[in-house]
Design a protein around this motif. Sequence first.
Motif, short mmCIF file in Angstrom:
data_model
loop_
_atom_site.label_atom_id
_atom_site.label_comp_id
_atom_site.label_asym_id
_atom_site.label_seq_id
_atom_site.Cartn_x
_atom_site.Cartn_y
_atom_site.Cartn_z
N GLN A 135 2.98 21.01 -15.28
CA GLN A 135 2.40 21.49 -16.79
C GLN A 135 3.51 21.62 -17.52
OE1 GLN A 135 -0.50 24.89 -17.16
NE2 GLN A 135 -0.95 24.24 -19.20
N GLN A 136 4.82 21.85 -16.33
CA GLN A 136 5.96 22.41 -17.58
C GLN A 136 6.93 20.04 -17.67
OE1 GLN A 136 5.13 23.95 -14.33
NE2 GLN A 136 5.00 25.85 -15.04
N ASP A 137 6.22 20.01 -16.96
CA ASP A 137 7.22 18.48 -16.99
C ASP A 137 6.18 17.94 -18.34
OD1 ASP A 137 8.40 18.22 -14.33
OD2 ASP A 137 7.02 17.80 -13.63
N LEU A 138 4.94 18.31 -18.56
CA LEU A 138 4.30 17.58 -19.60
C LEU A 138 5.08 18.33 -20.67
CD1 LEU A 138 0.88 17.19 -18.28
CD2 LEU A 138 2.34 15.29 -18.32
N LYS A 139 4.55 19.83 -21.06
CA LYS A 139 5.63 19.95 -22.30
C LYS A 139 6.56 19.69 -22.39
CE LYS A 139 5.36 24.95 -24.02
NZ LYS A 139 6.28 26.04 -23.78
N ARG A 140 7.59 19.45 -21.20
CA ARG A 140 9.10 19.11 -21.49
C ARG A 140 9.13 17.72 -22.80
NH1 ARG A 140 11.72 15.96 -18.19
NH2 ARG A 140 10.68 16.50 -17.11
N VAL A 141 8.64 17.23 -21.70
CA VAL A 141 7.95 15.17 -22.66
C VAL A 141 7.58 15.16 -23.48
CG1 VAL A 141 7.02 12.89 -21.80
CG2 VAL A 141 7.96 14.63 -19.89
N ALA A 142 6.96 16.00 -23.55
CA ALA A 142 5.79 15.90 -25.08
C ALA A 142 7.07 16.96 -26.44
CB ALA A 142 4.75 16.94 -25.15
N GLU A 143 7.81 17.88 -26.25
CA GLU A 143 9.09 18.89 -26.70
C GLU A 143 10.11 17.32 -27.18
OE1 GLU A 143 9.53 22.83 -24.90
OE2 GLU A 143 8.25 23.23 -25.31
N THR A 144 10.58 16.73 -25.82
CA THR A 144 11.22 16.26 -26.35
C THR A 144 10.75 14.70 -27.10
OG1 THR A 144 12.12 16.65 -24.62
CG2 THR A 144 12.72 14.78 -25.11
N TYR A 145 10.21 14.28 -26.79
CA TYR A 145 9.11 12.75 -27.57
C TYR A 145 8.32 12.63 -28.99
CZ TYR A 145 12.44 11.26 -23.36
OH TYR A 145 12.76 10.82 -22.79
N ILE A 200 2.44 10.64 -9.42
CA ILE A 200 1.12 11.42 -10.52
C ILE A 200 0.93 12.83 -9.96
CG2 ILE A 200 -0.75 10.32 -11.44
CD1 ILE A 200 2.00 8.45 -12.10
N LEU A 201 0.59 13.19 -8.98
CA LEU A 201 -0.22 13.56 -8.27
C LEU A 201 0.34 15.36 -8.60
CD1 LEU A 201 -2.22 12.89 -5.88
CD2 LEU A 201 -3.04 12.84 -8.58
N ALA A 202 2.27 14.78 -8.82
CA ALA A 202 3.19 15.75 -8.34
C ALA A 202 3.59 16.34 -10.41
CB ALA A 202 4.57 15.32 -7.55
N VAL A 203 3.13 15.56 -11.03
CA VAL A 203 3.73 16.10 -12.58
C VAL A 203 3.38 17.10 -12.39
CG1 VAL A 203 3.63 15.32 -15.01
CG2 VAL A 203 3.75 14.20 -13.04
N LYS A 208 0.76 -1.06 0.12
CA LYS A 208 0.10 0.08 -0.77
C LYS A 208 1.18 1.20 -0.18
CE LYS A 208 -3.86 -2.17 1.97
NZ LYS A 208 -5.32 -1.86 3.37
N ALA A 209 2.12 1.08 1.00
CA ALA A 209 2.70 2.57 0.95
C ALA A 209 3.33 2.71 -0.69
CB ALA A 209 3.75 2.20 1.73
N GLN A 210 3.61 1.89 -1.29
CA GLN A 210 4.40 2.04 -2.70
C GLN A 210 3.27 1.92 -3.53
OE1 GLN A 210 5.25 -2.27 -3.28
NE2 GLN A 210 7.78 -1.88 -3.81
N LYS A 211 2.03 1.83 -3.62
CA LYS A 211 0.45 2.79 -4.03
C LYS A 211 0.42 4.00 -3.72
CE LYS A 211 -4.13 2.34 -4.70
NZ LYS A 211 -4.96 1.31 -3.98
N GLN A 212 1.19 4.29 -2.79
CA GLN A 212 0.30 5.55 -2.12
C GLN A 212 1.93 6.80 -2.89
OE1 GLN A 212 -1.51 7.50 -0.56
NE2 GLN A 212 -0.90 9.02 -1.00
N ARG A 213 3.03 6.44 -2.57
CA ARG A 213 3.82 6.50 -3.36
C ARG A 213 4.31 7.32 -5.00
NH1 ARG A 213 7.19 10.58 -4.10
NH2 ARG A 213 9.03 10.64 -4.35
#
Length: 70
Positions: free
Chosen positions: A30-40, A25-28, A15-20
């Motif tokens: 908008q800048q993370d998503l943009k960086r990944v999109a521009e990279t891949y 996921i919740l810490a991602v 359960k601890a792994q699931k929570q982590r």
Amino acid sequence: EAKKTFHLELHGRTKAQKQRYRERILAVTQQDLKRVAETYLVSKDSSEVVIGSERSGAVLAERGYQQFRL
């Protein structure tokens, strides 16, 4: 709850792994998503697929799409 616990145990997760995982996921940001999109998601390596009905085939053909019947 029993079903969730069963699947966690089935895949060797706690359960601890699931929570982590959820926290990460919740810490991602908008800048993370943009960086990944521009990279891949670069246009030179991308493809575009549209799945539609028989009726939409003519419209898609007018826009330059090739049609494949499955």
